[in-house]
Design an enzyme around this catalytic site. Sequence first.
Site, PDB file in Angstrom:
ATOM      1  N   GLU A  18      -0.302  52.449  25.102  1.00 39.13           N
ATOM      2  CA  GLU A  18      -1.292  52.893  24.123  1.00 39.13           C
ATOM      3  C   GLU A  18      -2.356  53.640  24.888  1.00 39.13           C
ATOM      4  O   GLU A  18      -2.857  53.163  25.900  1.00 39.13           O
ATOM      5  CB  GLU A  18      -1.937  51.684  23.464  1.00 39.13           C
ATOM      6  N   ASP A  26     -14.938  49.173  18.547  1.00 41.48           N
ATOM      7  CA  ASP A  26     -14.776  48.818  19.952  1.00 41.48           C
ATOM      8  C   ASP A  26     -16.006  48.163  20.546  1.00 41.48           C
ATOM      9  O   ASP A  26     -17.131  48.513  20.229  1.00 41.48           O
ATOM     10  CB  ASP A  26     -14.415  50.063  20.771  1.00 41.48           C
ATOM     11  N   TYR A  57       0.131  46.094  14.113  1.00 41.47           N
ATOM     12  CA  TYR A  57      -0.819  45.641  15.115  1.00 41.47           C
ATOM     13  C   TYR A  57      -1.707  44.600  14.455  1.00 41.47           C
ATOM     14  O   TYR A  57      -2.539  44.938  13.629  1.00 41.47           O
ATOM     15  CB  TYR A  57      -1.632  46.847  15.587  1.00 41.47           C
TER      16      TYR A  57
END
Lengths: 271, 405
Positions: A49, A60, A175
């Site tokens: 990734e 993030d 995911y």
Amino acid sequence: MGRIERRFAELKQKGRAALVTFVTAGDPDYETSLKIIKGLPKAGADIIEFGMPFTDPMADGPAIQAAGLRALHGGQTLKKTLKLVKEFRAGDKETPVVLMGYYNPIYVHGVEKFLGEAKAAGVDGLIVVDLPPEEDVELCLPAIAADINFIRLATPTTDDRRAPAVFRNTSGFVYYVSVLGITGTKAPDLKSVEKNVNRLRKHTKLPIVVGFGVKTATQARAIAKSADGVVVGSALVSAIEDSLAKVGKPSPKTVKAVHSLVSDIARGVRS
Amino acid sequence: MTTAQVNSYRTGPDEKGLFGIYGGRFVAETLMPLILELEQAYKDAKADPSFQAELDSFLEHYVGRPSPLYFAERLTEHLGGAKIYFKRDELNHTGAHKINNVMGQILLARRMGKKRIIAETGAGQHGVATATACARFGLECIVYMGSVDIERQKPNVFRMKLLGAEVVPALSGSRTLKDALNEALRDWVANVEDTFYCIGTVAGPHPYPEMVRDFQSVIGVETKRQMLAREGRLPDSLVAAIGGGSNAMGLFHPFLDDKDVEIIGVEAAGLGLRTKKHAASITGGKPGILHGNRTYLLMDDDGQITEGHSISAGLDYPGIGPEHSWLHDMKRVQYVAATDKEALAAFQLCCKLEGIIPALEPSHALAHVMKVAPTKPKDHLMVMNMCGRGDKDIFTVADILGVKL
Ligand SMILES: Cc1ncc(COP(=O)(O)O)c(C=O)c1O
């Protein structure tokens, strides 16, 4: 069959989970980043990734935010990220590459143009954090039409009512975000991960990989028992940061620091 | 982009949260269920007369509404053209329009049973308003503020703390309003169970742009009624400053279908539109996706968001609410810009002529009034939104004027 599907089929035969590694493209600079990804498969990464840096990464934590800023200060752009993938792909035809990031740089580049260039560079899948199923017409449906997997994030808030919508237009793998929160901050609660992975299996036949907060070989091994793969990101990005000679400048240890951590975690996943 | 006639400019957004191509819900999956829950809760509240009654009561007795529509006689004489009115939202409790929206959102948070409130702030006015309402209702309050803004808006930081809020510095990126918004979104993702995110402007994912607009529309609704009572007719033009666009949208929205009313939004031109140091998203940006919606943004060729610059912390945002982007494309509202220098001159003129110290944000609107009012006939009725008072800015202004306090 695409590279991602093929890779999961191989691993199923071997009876083990996939190790998915995340690093930010261009961190700390283009050349070092290329050396890092070129060595990842040998170090034990099954899927790569690659983060597309963005100034405002709302999902993030501090480690990946800082990595993105290092890359941007080093002159990284979406074009250069595609070039990195192309250079990697010239030497490796098998390892799947997934680009992960935020929508704005892609939107500004032009969706069709981006998809064409990504496919040509050898990109297999996309994860775009700020495109929930409600916005599928933007990029998800065009990506599927361009034969690129659109990989969706499922989270602890994706309940049974919402799951069908989340999985409808997804492919490659799912995911599962193991924590409520941003990358690299909390550690996943293993019991709840297992419960949620099993719950989501009722809604999808796709492989489920688990990420956000996995930092050690021990955690990776535990998660690999119930999931089809484990993503390690912030830990690798922090290893880059810790190895730097000074801000934004690699040291002779940088590439090796990432690869040895990947080897270590790969042993955990494989044991 | 279509500029075809629409029957009404006031029906948006559609069920996907879109104004034309702008708006939408560009958020991480973790937040999606919450945003849908909020949308439903807001719909229910809007349909419940007791919610509006409760809000009206707080607006009257706590905020001090209606705010006056004031004839700025000396400024009118000085400029020698249009008859200028100020909508005095700087007289609200806490000194700006921000509290109108906060009261609505906090009452909604209470209805939803949320006990922990988070907010972002630039100038600190939205943070102060949120901290105020949280104190009033005994709610936990966490305000994210860029560390650069904490430095230039110290009095508001102290105010928030007095009111019991925790002020958390945003240390990422450019350390201003956009980064405070990122931090608030990150907090929300990590605390989905008990937290209500009280956004301070008409941006963010649907339903925020619609909801904040609705709560701020009290400004325009009152203005309409007051102008009809004073002058027996509607105003000829409206002028408001734009950061994210909430005070402007609140004034504009009730007038959008009154075709003869000219409507002007004033962005911050900073050091000038030809420099990179400005915060004029429409005049100097292009469409992109940030903070949950598609809208005009300041960015580079690679789609990286660039830093805004303005003398006013409240206008220093690289985006604008999506409904403004649509109104711009539809050409219903005209978007212009005023520089730091022009705003500062307007600030000083207003102090001297009207005895009102305006915030630096509405000083931008006033700067545009100074440009256009002289070109209008004397019977032209112009309303400017005086959306905040300038106490918070006296240190910034003193600094620029070289005065040591
Ligand atoms: C007095 C005042 N006006 C305007 C603004 C800008 O926000 P908006 O454009 O949403 O009204 C602010 C923001 O802090 C403010 O404090």
